[in-house]
Motif scaffolding. Structure first.
Motif, PDB file in Angstrom:
ATOM      1  N   SER A   4       0.845  -1.197   0.000  1.00 57.45           N
ATOM      2  CA  SER A   4       0.000   0.000   0.000  1.00 57.45           C
ATOM      3  C   SER A   4       0.877   1.242   0.000  1.00 57.45           C
ATOM      4  N   GLU A   5       0.359   2.264  -0.657  1.00 55.51           N
ATOM      5  CA  GLU A   5       1.011   3.574  -0.675  1.00 55.51           C
ATOM      6  C   GLU A   5      -0.035   4.589  -0.244  1.00 55.51           C
ATOM      7  N   ALA A   6       0.335   5.477   0.673  1.00 52.12           N
ATOM      8  CA  ALA A   6      -0.626   6.441   1.209  1.00 52.12           C
ATOM      9  C   ALA A   6      -0.220   7.869   0.881  1.00 52.12           C
ATOM     10  N   GLU A   7      -1.240   8.696   0.690  1.00 51.41           N
ATOM     11  CA  GLU A   7      -1.068  10.121   0.463  1.00 51.41           C
ATOM     12  C   GLU A   7      -2.135  10.811   1.317  1.00 51.41           C
ATOM     13  N   THR A   8      -1.729  11.726   2.192  1.00 54.19           N
ATOM     14  CA  THR A   8      -2.657  12.368   3.114  1.00 54.19           C
ATOM     15  C   THR A   8      -2.757  13.859   2.806  1.00 54.19           C
ATOM     16  N   PRO A   9      -3.782  14.274   2.029  1.00 50.82           N
ATOM     17  CA  PRO A   9      -3.909  15.696   1.693  1.00 50.82           C
ATOM     18  C   PRO A   9      -4.388  16.568   2.844  1.00 50.82           C
ATOM     19  N   GLU A  10      -5.135  15.987   3.801  1.00 48.57           N
ATOM     20  CA  GLU A  10      -5.574  16.747   4.979  1.00 48.57           C
ATOM     21  C   GLU A  10      -5.925  15.782   6.106  1.00 48.57           C
ATOM     22  N   LYS A  11      -6.097  16.333   7.303  1.00 42.42           N
ATOM     23  CA  LYS A  11      -6.375  15.525   8.486  1.00 42.42           C
ATOM     24  C   LYS A  11      -7.594  14.619   8.266  1.00 42.42           C
ATOM     25  N   ARG A  42      -7.384   2.039  -5.975  1.00 42.35           N
ATOM     26  CA  ARG A  42      -7.171   3.300  -5.245  1.00 42.35           C
ATOM     27  C   ARG A  42      -8.432   3.611  -4.444  1.00 42.35           C
ATOM     28  N   TYR A  43      -8.228   4.124  -3.228  1.00 35.61           N
ATOM     29  CA  TYR A  43      -9.344   4.394  -2.314  1.00 35.61           C
ATOM     30  C   TYR A  43      -9.184   5.761  -1.680  1.00 35.61           C
ATOM     31  N   LEU A  44     -10.323   6.398  -1.442  1.00 36.63           N
ATOM     32  CA  LEU A  44     -10.378   7.605  -0.623  1.00 36.63           C
ATOM     33  C   LEU A  44     -10.798   7.128   0.757  1.00 36.63           C
ATOM     34  N   ALA A  78     -13.543   3.722  10.084  1.00 35.88           N
ATOM     35  CA  ALA A  78     -13.007   4.231   8.826  1.00 35.88           C
ATOM     36  C   ALA A  78     -13.975   3.860   7.710  1.00 35.88           C
ATOM     37  N   ILE A  79     -13.965   4.681   6.670  1.00 34.94           N
ATOM     38  CA  ILE A  79     -14.781   4.450   5.483  1.00 34.94           C
ATOM     39  C   ILE A  79     -13.843   4.544   4.292  1.00 34.94           C
ATOM     40  N   ALA A  80     -13.921   3.561   3.393  1.00 35.17           N
ATOM     41  CA  ALA A  80     -13.112   3.575   2.175  1.00 35.17           C
ATOM     42  C   ALA A  80     -14.030   3.586   0.965  1.00 35.17           C
ATOM     43  N   LEU A  81     -13.785   4.556   0.074  1.00 34.04           N
ATOM     44  CA  LEU A  81     -14.549   4.687  -1.167  1.00 34.04           C
ATOM     45  C   LEU A  81     -13.577   4.427  -2.310  1.00 34.04           C
ATOM     46  N   GLN A  82     -13.873   3.453  -3.152  1.00 36.81           N
ATOM     47  CA  GLN A  82     -12.958   3.161  -4.258  1.00 36.81           C
ATOM     48  C   GLN A  82     -13.102   4.226  -5.334  1.00 36.81           C
ATOM     49  N   VAL A  83     -11.953   4.679  -5.862  1.00 40.32           N
ATOM     50  CA  VAL A  83     -11.929   5.686  -6.918  1.00 40.32           C
ATOM     51  C   VAL A  83     -10.976   5.232  -8.020  1.00 40.32           C
ATOM     52  N   ASP A  84     -11.223   5.738  -9.231  1.00 35.14           N
ATOM     53  CA  ASP A  84     -10.272   5.465 -10.309  1.00 35.14           C
ATOM     54  C   ASP A  84      -9.244   6.599 -10.335  1.00 35.14           C
ATOM     55  N   GLU A  85      -8.327   6.568 -11.294  1.00 40.51           N
ATOM     56  CA  GLU A  85      -7.241   7.558 -11.338  1.00 40.51           C
ATOM     57  C   GLU A  85      -7.747   8.993 -11.446  1.00 40.51           C
ATOM     58  N   PRO A  86      -8.784   9.283 -12.275  1.00 41.63           N
ATOM     59  CA  PRO A  86      -9.292  10.662 -12.314  1.00 41.63           C
ATOM     60  C   PRO A  86     -10.090  11.059 -11.072  1.00 41.63           C
ATOM     61  N   GLY A  87     -10.428  10.083 -10.195  1.00 44.18           N
ATOM     62  CA  GLY A  87     -11.161  10.404  -8.969  1.00 44.18           C
ATOM     63  C   GLY A  87     -12.639  10.064  -9.008  1.00 44.18           C
TER      64      GLY A  87
END
Length: 195
Positions: A42-49, A68-70, A83-92
């Motif tokens: 897994s690779e994570a990116e955290t844009p905000e809290k 990819r998940y939000l 926690a809640i995970a929403l699957q997204v594609d590359e464009p979001g």
């Protein structure tokens, strides 16, 4: 016996890679079992809290799969985490998840009506397949539902402020007003209050 070892090997190699969404200290798992090789990372990116994009990469015998998940996360004290995970594609764009199960770090057999992944620090049955909801025997699970409700409310506001609520987003949710399970019911209640 050899049959049991083979069954166990196949089950371990077929682990659902989404369990890495909710593990904070482990980013990669490698499984080598006789003639099978499985790598899940897994690779994570955290844009905000409390918001994170997480990419899950799985490779089984050379065949690569990327999801990819939000991810939204909330903790309210010891053993009160959701926690809640929403699957997204590359464009979001949002992608409905098939076979949605509630996770307690690993997927359980507790299915929900919505096409998202829900994680909570729920108390499970001893075999970890089900999540009992009983005020008498597992009141802590109701406390986790309260955290999930808060998280859902915060997530909806965050998605709205980031202009991420689209027609695709609404397709992730069941609009049946009689949700059979408490997890789906909490999510449905939050959605109904939001709109």
């Amino acid at each position: 016996s050899a049959d049991f070892r083979k069954l166990l090997q196949n089950r371990i190699c077929a682990l659902n890679p989404t369990f890495l969404l909710f593990l904070k200290q482990i980013q990669q798992i490698e499984i080598i079992a006789e003639n099978q090789t499985v790598v899940i990372s897994s690779e994570a990116e955290t844009p905000e809290k409390n918001i994170q994009y997480k990419t899950i990469i799985s490779s089984k015998n050379g065949k690569r799969n990327v999801s990819r998940y939000l991810l939204f996360h909330r903790s309210s004290g010891r053993n009160r985490e959701a926690a809640i995970a929403l699957q997204v594609d590359e464009p979001g764009n949002f992608i409905p998840i098939k076979k949605t199960q509630v996770s307690v770090y690993f997927p359980t057999q507790f299915h929900i009506a919505h096409s998202i992944i829900v994680h909570g620090s729920f108390t499970t049955t001893p075999n970890r397949e089900n999540i009992p909801f009983s005020e008498e025997w597992t009141p802590e699970n109701n406390a986790v539902l309260s955290v999930l409700s808060d998280l859902m409310r915060i997530s909806l506001r965050s998605l709205l402020s980031r202009k991420l609520i689209t027609a695709e987003f609404w397709t992730l949710f069941s609009w049946n007003s009689t949700s059979a399970d408490p997890v789906s019911a909490v999510i449905s209640e939050c959605l109904n209050k939001f709109i």
